[in-house]
Design a protein around this motif. Structure first.
Motif, mmCIF file in Angstrom:
data_model
loop_
_atom_site.group_PDB
_atom_site.id
_atom_site.type_symbol
_atom_site.label_atom_id
_atom_site.label_comp_id
_atom_site.label_asym_id
_atom_site.label_seq_id
_atom_site.Cartn_x
_atom_site.Cartn_y
_atom_site.Cartn_z
ATOM 1 N N LYS A 180 0.393 8.793 2.101
ATOM 2 C CA LYS A 180 0.418 7.894 0.954
ATOM 3 C C LYS A 180 1.156 6.605 1.299
ATOM 4 C CE LYS A 180 2.093 7.523 -3.797
ATOM 5 N NZ LYS A 180 2.842 8.190 -4.881
ATOM 6 N N TRP A 181 2.286 6.714 1.981
ATOM 7 C CA TRP A 181 3.068 5.526 2.343
ATOM 8 C C TRP A 181 2.259 4.614 3.254
ATOM 9 C CZ3 TRP A 181 4.784 3.263 6.826
ATOM 10 C CH2 TRP A 181 5.760 2.262 6.689
ATOM 11 N N MET A 182 1.548 5.198 4.223
ATOM 12 C CA MET A 182 0.746 4.379 5.134
ATOM 13 C C MET A 182 -0.402 3.705 4.404
ATOM 14 S SD MET A 182 0.681 6.906 8.468
ATOM 15 C CE MET A 182 -0.430 5.830 9.375
ATOM 16 N N ARG A 183 -1.033 4.419 3.469
ATOM 17 C CA ARG A 183 -2.129 3.810 2.719
ATOM 18 C C ARG A 183 -1.646 2.650 1.855
ATOM 19 N NH1 ARG A 183 -5.620 7.659 -0.790
ATOM 20 N NH2 ARG A 183 -6.580 5.613 -1.140
ATOM 21 N N GLN A 184 -0.469 2.787 1.274
ATOM 22 C CA GLN A 184 0.034 1.749 0.393
ATOM 23 C C GLN A 184 0.612 0.558 1.146
ATOM 24 O OE1 GLN A 184 2.832 3.675 -2.207
ATOM 25 N NE2 GLN A 184 1.247 4.443 -3.605
ATOM 26 N N ASN A 185 1.226 0.802 2.309
ATOM 27 C CA ASN A 185 1.951 -0.261 2.992
ATOM 28 C C ASN A 185 1.272 -0.795 4.244
ATOM 29 O OD1 ASN A 185 4.819 -0.274 1.575
ATOM 30 N ND2 ASN A 185 4.241 1.866 1.826
ATOM 31 N N LEU A 186 0.466 0.013 4.898
ATOM 32 C CA LEU A 186 -0.124 -0.402 6.168
ATOM 33 C C LEU A 186 -1.633 -0.620 6.096
ATOM 34 C CD1 LEU A 186 1.846 1.938 8.616
ATOM 35 C CD2 LEU A 186 2.424 -0.383 7.880
ATOM 36 N N PHE A 187 -2.317 0.195 5.315
ATOM 37 C CA PHE A 187 -3.781 0.138 5.287
ATOM 38 C C PHE A 187 -4.297 0.010 3.851
ATOM 39 C CE2 PHE A 187 -2.480 2.650 8.979
ATOM 40 C CZ PHE A 187 -3.103 1.962 10.009
ATOM 41 N N SER A 188 -3.650 -0.862 3.065
ATOM 42 C CA SER A 188 -4.052 -1.006 1.669
ATOM 43 C C SER A 188 -5.374 -1.747 1.514
ATOM 44 C CB SER A 188 -2.954 -1.728 0.885
ATOM 45 O OG SER A 188 -2.685 -2.994 1.473
ATOM 46 N N ASN A 189 -5.697 -2.641 2.468
ATOM 47 C CA ASN A 189 -6.979 -3.340 2.448
ATOM 48 C C ASN A 189 -7.372 -3.676 3.881
ATOM 49 O OD1 ASN A 189 -5.568 -5.858 3.105
ATOM 50 N ND2 ASN A 189 -4.917 -5.855 0.955
ATOM 51 N N LEU A 190 -8.506 -4.338 4.031
ATOM 52 C CA LEU A 190 -9.031 -4.621 5.369
ATOM 53 C C LEU A 190 -8.115 -5.553 6.146
ATOM 54 C CD1 LEU A 190 -11.288 -4.361 7.458
ATOM 55 C CD2 LEU A 190 -12.449 -6.277 6.324
ATOM 56 N N ARG A 191 -7.617 -6.597 5.488
ATOM 57 C CA ARG A 191 -6.746 -7.545 6.187
ATOM 58 C C ARG A 191 -5.469 -6.877 6.675
ATOM 59 N NH1 ARG A 191 -4.090 -12.224 2.710
ATOM 60 N NH2 ARG A 191 -3.063 -10.324 1.918
ATOM 61 N N ASN A 192 -4.797 -6.116 5.803
ATOM 62 C CA ASN A 192 -3.584 -5.409 6.216
ATOM 63 C C ASN A 192 -3.861 -4.403 7.320
ATOM 64 O OD1 ASN A 192 -2.183 -6.878 4.352
ATOM 65 N ND2 ASN A 192 -1.934 -5.212 2.877
ATOM 66 N N SER A 193 -5.003 -3.771 7.283
ATOM 67 C CA SER A 193 -5.346 -2.800 8.321
ATOM 68 C C SER A 193 -5.497 -3.481 9.674
ATOM 69 C CB SER A 193 -6.644 -2.078 7.951
ATOM 70 O OG SER A 193 -6.519 -1.406 6.712
#
Length: 430
Positions: A31-44
């Motif tokens: 959950k933390w990675m989805r919210q902070n690291l891979f929340s959208n394409l640009r952040n990913s």
């Protein structure tokens, strides 16, 4: 009819359903990675690039650390042990750690004195930094600590710090008498009285009463010198900055313009220029044969420099306060010193915490400039005696990396404390 009524009664559950685990994507590290690291394409994309950079940096530096040599008499011996492999020559740290921390002239048998003063520093600042945790009675030791530290580091007769303490007591008495007329007048009057008594300490400087082995300021160096300059100058520049900020807003034209000229002049001059003034020019204004300690001269110049910047930070905080706060103080019948001490300054200082910390961190890093005027601080020791020696000429990354680590630890600690203090003092309504 009765049958229809019976079917209209809803079912009421008498037992709770068993508790279930949330989905794997909605808990823990995922959950933390989805919210902070891979929340959208640009952040990913940016996360993947950052991971690659970190991987490249770690894989490049790991052999240098893993193959590092910690026991060797010189850089040539390090290279012979490595035999062409990649590795750092960290033996310079184990061989010259004492010079990096204490300089090359401070007596090795007296290292316990600055070490003890450093440990006592944490006890002295604890009730100031964490006033809700430690009892207020510890502030007595905080007030005595500067004189204890002087006695431990410089040595000499105990009468010298005792006379200096009496000077500050006299200064406070003058301040308490004049502050009813003007805060700035009381502050500067107290400083003048303190320096008069401090000057009188020269009369007892040669006494051997309870004397430790004296150590001259020119024999101090290494990271100890950076800590001493940073601690003393930051501690002095904050009250001076407050006085300058209030003096700049004073209704007395003489005090106001003295503060304005001082602030604008100091802020318009580089620190390195002031250090050269402290090292060379001040000697021409002293009587023939007068000996004004270089450490004191440098402390005065750095304190002046930092005070001017802190004064502007606090002046901005005073200007940010609503006019109603000043009117509220007047409606309560408070005079100027009471209004500043009880209402205005507590709010202004809370607002100015980020700016004061920024000046303090920059000031601590700028203490390395004293190496330009032949004071062997940590950087001065690296650039001078260590790299000038034939044993370690050519070792750069290990020494400069060690210096960067020490400064980073101190500056990062100051920054994290300021963030905690801002949250602790966030008492405004949201």
């Amino acid at each position: 009819m009765a049958d229809t009524h019976a079917h209209s009664v809803r079912f009421v559950r008498e037992t709770m359903l068993p508790q279930q685990e949330p989905p794997a994507a909605e808990r823990g590290a995922v959950k933390w990675m989805r919210q902070n690291l891979f929340s959208n394409l640009r952040n990913s994309i940016f996360t993947l690039i950052a991971i690659y950079c970190v991987y490249w940096l770690v894989t490049s530096l790991y052999p240098w650390f893993a193959n590092g040599i910690w026991d060797a008499p010189s850089i040539r011996a390090c290279r012979e042990i490595l035999e062409g492999d990649v590795g750092g020559c960290f033996a310079v740290l184990t061989e010259r750690w004492n010079q990096l921390l204490f300089g090359f002239q401070y007596p090795s048998e007296l290292y316990w004195r600055p070490t003890l003063a450093f440990l006592l520093l944490f006890i002295a600042i604890a009730p100031v930094l964490f006033r809700k945790v430690f009892p207020a009675q510890m502030l007595i030791f905080t007030a005595l600590y500067p004189f204890i530290a002087y006695y431990l580091i410089w040595g000499g007769s105990i009468l010298v710090p005792v006379m200096a303490l009496l000077g500050f007591v006299a200064g406070y008495m003058v301040y308490a008498r004049l502050v009813t007329q003007s805060f700035a007048m009381g502050f500067f009057g107290g400083i003048i009285a303190a320096f008069v008594v401090w000057w009188l300490t020269g009369l007892v400087g040669e006494s051997t009463f309870l004397a430790l082995e004296p150590v001259a300021s020119r024999n101090m160096g290494g990271f100890m010198l950076n800590l001493m300059l940073g601690t003393v100058c930051v501690s002095l520049s904050i009250p001076f900055g407050i006085a300058l900020a209030l003096g700049r807003q004073s209704s007395m034209p003489i005090i106001k313009w003295i503060c304005v000229i001082f602030i604008e002049f100091v802020r318009g001059v580089p620190l390195i220029t002031l250090l050269f003034v402290a090292s060379v020019v001040l000697a021409y204004f002293l009587p023939p044969g007068a000996n004004f300690d270089l450490f004191v001269r440098v402390v005065i110049m750095i304190t002046m420099f930092a005070s001017a910047y802190i004064a502007e930070v606090i002046r901005g905080a005073l200007a940010a306060l609503p006019k109603g706060q000043y009117e509220a103080a007047d409606s309560l019948g408070l005079d100027y010193p009471q209004a500043m001490r009880l209402i205005i300054l507590p709010q202004a200082l809370k607002i100015s915490i980020p700016g004061i910390v920024n000046v303090a961190v920059g000031l601590f890093k700028d203490t390395t400039l004293v190496s330009i005027i032949s004071m062997f601080d940590l950087v001065g020791m690296i650039r001078g005696p260590i790299l000038a020696s034939t044993e370690w000429n050519g070792v750069y990354w290990e020494l400069l990396g060690f210096a960067a680590l020490l400064f980073f630890v101190v500056c990062f600690g100051i920054s994290k404390y300021s963030q905690w203090l801002e949250k602790e003092l966030a008492t405004d309504h949201r």
